[in-house]
Design an enzyme around this catalytic site. Structure first.
Site, PDB file in Angstrom:
ATOM      1  CD  GLN A 177       9.901  -7.948  -2.748  1.00  6.80           C
ATOM      2  OE1 GLN A 177       9.889  -7.703  -1.554  1.00  6.80           O
ATOM      3  NE2 GLN A 177       9.175  -7.259  -3.616  1.00  6.80           N
ATOM      4  N   GLY A 196       0.806  -1.226   0.000  1.00 12.17           N
ATOM      5  CA  GLY A 196       0.000   0.000   0.000  1.00 12.17           C
ATOM      6  C   GLY A 196       0.834   1.269   0.000  1.00 12.17           C
ATOM      7  CB  SER A 200       5.796   3.430   0.834  1.00 14.24           C
ATOM      8  OG  SER A 200       5.161   2.789  -0.251  1.00 14.24           O
ATOM      9  CG  HIS A 228       2.965   0.725  -5.173  1.00 17.81           C
ATOM     10  ND1 HIS A 228       3.177   1.800  -4.348  1.00 17.81           N
ATOM     11  CD2 HIS A 228       3.569  -0.332  -4.566  1.00 17.81           C
ATOM     12  CE1 HIS A 228       3.869   1.429  -3.292  1.00 17.81           C
ATOM     13  NE2 HIS A 228       4.125   0.132  -3.403  1.00 17.81           N
ATOM     14  CE  LYS A 278      12.724   1.610  -3.791  1.00 14.50           C
ATOM     15  NZ  LYS A 278      12.134   0.734  -2.767  1.00 14.50           N
TER      16      LYS A 278
END
Ligand code: AMP
Length: 282
Positions: A153, A31, A186, A37, A149
């Site tokens: 991961q 979020g 974020s 996103h 980015k």
């Protein structure tokens, strides 16, 4: 756009779409949406008829001293932005629904998780890998979209999907940056104006390093030493966590650039920990 918080209802809706022959895409997020996103969601919509976005601040990927409680949250704004990006379903579960009290199963990819961000965030990738497998099992999408980015991961998720025969195509998408080069995140919201003004030096250093390689500086140690000097002067408010030159897939150290390599950096700047990376071609 449907908003679903119950994992089993989410699973049912995704399975209904599959049965109807729709292609589906999943975009996992925590979020506080920004253009990074939204670029993943818009891309997903070009590849699949139905786009599902999960919005879940996953507790298990935060260490005990990390920013779980402070992590930016704004559901109303996110709902609006996802709808505008053409998302069909927003999955917003409560932590108790994703982790039963006697939850006991973890997914780990130690050889890829140990170095880089894994050094300072020892439980992070175990949390990420576990929640991503949960989400992929619920959604069983045709494809799942992630940002480059978070390169480490992405490498971990590609590997676990391959190793566990997860029949979802894992897609990586380019980093979206602010006009001054700072990768959107974020966590940029944590920066003071002074820190924000200095932050673009992180990506400037990586681009500069790429130019040094083009000019013939191909030994990793020389390159990283020179980059460390650059950050000591141009990113003086930051403390470098790591600078590494690695194989883009295996994340093993590269000593000398003879094939494409990934230059990755993480720094602490005020309350924020910023990461960025750049691919260095031969
Ligand atoms: P997060 O909400 O931070 O967990 O990120 C959700 C997804 O968005 C992950 O796949 C991230 O890699 C991706 N993402 C975050 N920031 C960016 C960015 N600046 N550009 C592209 N993708 C991003």
């Amino acid at each position: 756009m449907d908003i679903i918080s119950d994992p089993l209802l989410f699973q049912q809706q995704a399975s209904t779409w599959r049965r109807l022959g729709e292609t589906t895409a999943l975009v996992p997020t925590m979020g506080a949406f920004h253009e990074g996103h939204l670029s993943l969601m818009r891309y997903a919509k070009t590849q699949a008829r139905k786009v599902m976005v999960s919005l879940f601040v996953n507790p298990s990927q935060f260490g005990p001293s990390e920013d779980l409680s402070a992590y930016p949250r704004d559901l109303d704004r996110d709902v609006h932005l996802a709808q505008e990006a053409g998302v069909d379903l927003l999955f917003n579960p409560r932590p108790e629904a994703m982790y039963a009290l006697d939850h006991a199963t973890w997914v780990e990819v130690p050889s890829l998780a140990r170095d880089l961000c894994g050094r300072t965030r020892p439980v992070h990738f175990r949390g990420v890998a576990t929640v991503v497998v949960k989400l992929l099992n619920l959604a069983q999408p045709t494809l799942a979209v992630f940002g480059e980015k978070d390169w480490q991961q992405l490498a971990i998720i590609k590997r676990l999907a391959r190793d566990l025969f997860i029949p979802t195509h894992i897609v990586g998408r380019p980093i979206v940056r602010d006009e001054d080069g700072l990768a959107l995140s974020s966590r940029n919201a944590y920066l003071t104006p002074e820190e924000r003004a200095m932050a673009p030096a992180l990506s400037q250093g990586l681009r500069q390093a790429k130019a040094w390689v083009r000019e013939g500086l191909t030994r990793s140690k020389d390159l990283l030493d020179r980059l460390a000097l650059f950050y000591a002067s141009d990113l003086a408010l930051a403390r470098v966590d790591y600078l590494r030159l690695v194989d883009p897939e295996n994340l093993t150290p590269v000593e000398e650039i003879r094939q494409p390599a990934l230059l990755a950096a993480a720094v602490y700047l005020g309350r924020a920990r910023l990461i960025d990376n750049i691919l260095i071609p031969v």
